[in-house]
Motif scaffolding. Structure first.
Motif, PDB file in Angstrom:
ATOM      1  N   HIS A   1       0.823  -1.207   0.000  1.00  0.00           N
ATOM      2  CA  HIS A   1       0.000   0.000   0.000  1.00  0.00           C
ATOM      3  C   HIS A   1       0.862   1.265   0.000  1.00  0.00           C
TER       4      HIS A   1
ATOM      5  N   ALA B   1       0.044  -7.177  -6.418  1.00  0.00           N
ATOM      6  CA  ALA B   1      -1.127  -7.869  -5.870  1.00  0.00           C
ATOM      7  C   ALA B   1      -2.196  -7.966  -6.947  1.00  0.00           C
ATOM      8  N   ARG B   2      -2.987  -9.012  -6.849  1.00  0.00           N
ATOM      9  CA  ARG B   2      -4.141  -9.150  -7.729  1.00  0.00           C
ATOM     10  C   ARG B   2      -5.381  -9.310  -6.864  1.00  0.00           C
ATOM     11  N   GLN B   3      -6.485  -8.830  -7.362  1.00  0.00           N
ATOM     12  CA  GLN B   3      -7.735  -8.908  -6.601  1.00  0.00           C
ATOM     13  C   GLN B   3      -8.441 -10.221  -6.892  1.00  0.00           C
ATOM     14  N   ARG B   4      -8.789 -10.924  -5.833  1.00  0.00           N
ATOM     15  CA  ARG B   4      -9.502 -12.184  -5.968  1.00  0.00           C
ATOM     16  C   ARG B   4     -10.990 -11.931  -6.170  1.00  0.00           C
TER      17      ARG B   4
ATOM     18  N   GLY C   1     -12.850 -10.182  -3.493  1.00  0.00           N
ATOM     19  CA  GLY C   1     -12.442  -8.812  -3.182  1.00  0.00           C
ATOM     20  C   GLY C   1     -11.158  -8.701  -2.393  1.00  0.00           C
ATOM     21  N   SER C   2     -10.642  -9.812  -1.861  1.00  0.00           N
ATOM     22  CA  SER C   2      -9.389  -9.777  -1.113  1.00  0.00           C
ATOM     23  C   SER C   2      -8.206  -9.688  -2.072  1.00  0.00           C
ATOM     24  N   LEU C   3      -7.070  -9.274  -1.543  1.00  0.00           N
ATOM     25  CA  LEU C   3      -5.869  -9.125  -2.347  1.00  0.00           C
ATOM     26  C   LEU C   3      -4.939 -10.312  -2.144  1.00  0.00           C
ATOM     27  N   ASP C   4      -4.354 -10.770  -3.234  1.00  0.00           N
ATOM     28  CA  ASP C   4      -3.348 -11.824  -3.194  1.00  0.00           C
ATOM     29  C   ASP C   4      -2.012 -11.171  -3.512  1.00  0.00           C
TER      30      ASP C   4
ATOM     31  N   ASN D   1      -4.124 -16.058   1.294  1.00  0.00           N
ATOM     32  CA  ASN D   1      -5.517 -16.203   1.722  1.00  0.00           C
ATOM     33  C   ASN D   1      -5.880 -17.664   2.010  1.00  0.00           C
TER      34      ASN D   1
END
Length: 235
Positions: free
Chosen positions: A36, A44-47, A50-53, A115
């Motif tokens: 961040h 990061a990619r969004q799953r 909505g969570s970030l990987d 995650n």
């Protein structure tokens, strides 16, 4: 305060597993904060949920990873040959080993999908508790598993060496991981059963014995977690 071998063993084991868990969570949170803050080398990619990987550039962490791995091995060797007989040395070394292992687990989770950690942890805890109950209370002598598990471990290590140098197809890799799950589940049964047999001996109710048992069970739990992570990941 810790009158039985069970109490001594679980006091050491529980403390070290907590330290490992805390180190793992702190590293993942640190990586999230660095992402961040737009730190280089972290993406990061969004799953779908909505969570970030998060993902760290392997080229950036590679030298640190191998240096950490060598340090982990060195600390374990000193712990196993010296620390398990002397708690004044053993507890600090075990704690250091647990912190380093936690960092390694965080890197392993980040390389796959952090995650997954909660699900894999829940399965690992359930399997560990189940093996503890069976190993201690089933009234079965699981000593016969020793030789079988040793050869299973050698086969698993051979597969990992082949994977390291020659590569391995995804399906084969996942099959190897499920085999690893069986091996370390067997080791949990074996080691908890060994604990139950030693607990009946008055001469075994010592901290050095508890330390050795805790180290063995700790290794079983951590390796079971890693094998489950590999088996359940999509990569």
């Amino acid at each position: 305060m810790f009158p039985t071998l069970y109490a001594k063993t679980f006091a050491i084991l529980g403390t070290q597993l907590f330290i490992t868990w805390a180190a793992t969570v702190l590293v993942i949170r640190f990586v999230a904060r660095r992402y961040h803050a737009r730190a280089p080398g972290i993406t990061a990619r969004q799953r779908a949920d909505g969570s970030l990987d998060f993902d760290i550039d392997w080229r950036v962490i590679k030298p640190y990873f191998y240096a950490l791995l060598l340090l982990v091995v060195a600390v374990f060797i000193v712990l196993y040959w010296k620390g398990r007989h002397d708690l004044a040395v053993g507890i600090p070394l075990f704690s250091l080993w647990s912190i380093l292992t936690g960092i390694e687990l965080a890197l392993a989770l980040l390389s796959v999908d952090e995650n997954l950690g909660g699900r894999v942890l829940a399965i690992t805890v359930s399997a560990t508790v189940g093996c503890a109950l069976v190993g201690v209370y089933a009234g079965i002598d699981f000593g016969f598993l020793g030789t079988i598990l040793f050869f299973g471990l050698m086969l698993l290590l051979s597969g990992n060496v082949i994977r390291l140098f020659l590569g391995m197809q995804s399906a084969t890799q996942r099959g190897s991981a499920f085999f690893g799950v069986l091996v370390f589940t067997g080791y949990l049964l074996f080691d908890f059963n060994h604990l139950s047999k030693l607990a009946d001996r008055a001469d075994a109710n010592t901290w050095p014995v508890a330390m050795e048992l805790a180290i063995n069970i700790y290794l079983d739990v951590i390796n079971l977690f890693l094998q489950l992570l590999s088996a359940l990941s999509d990569s």
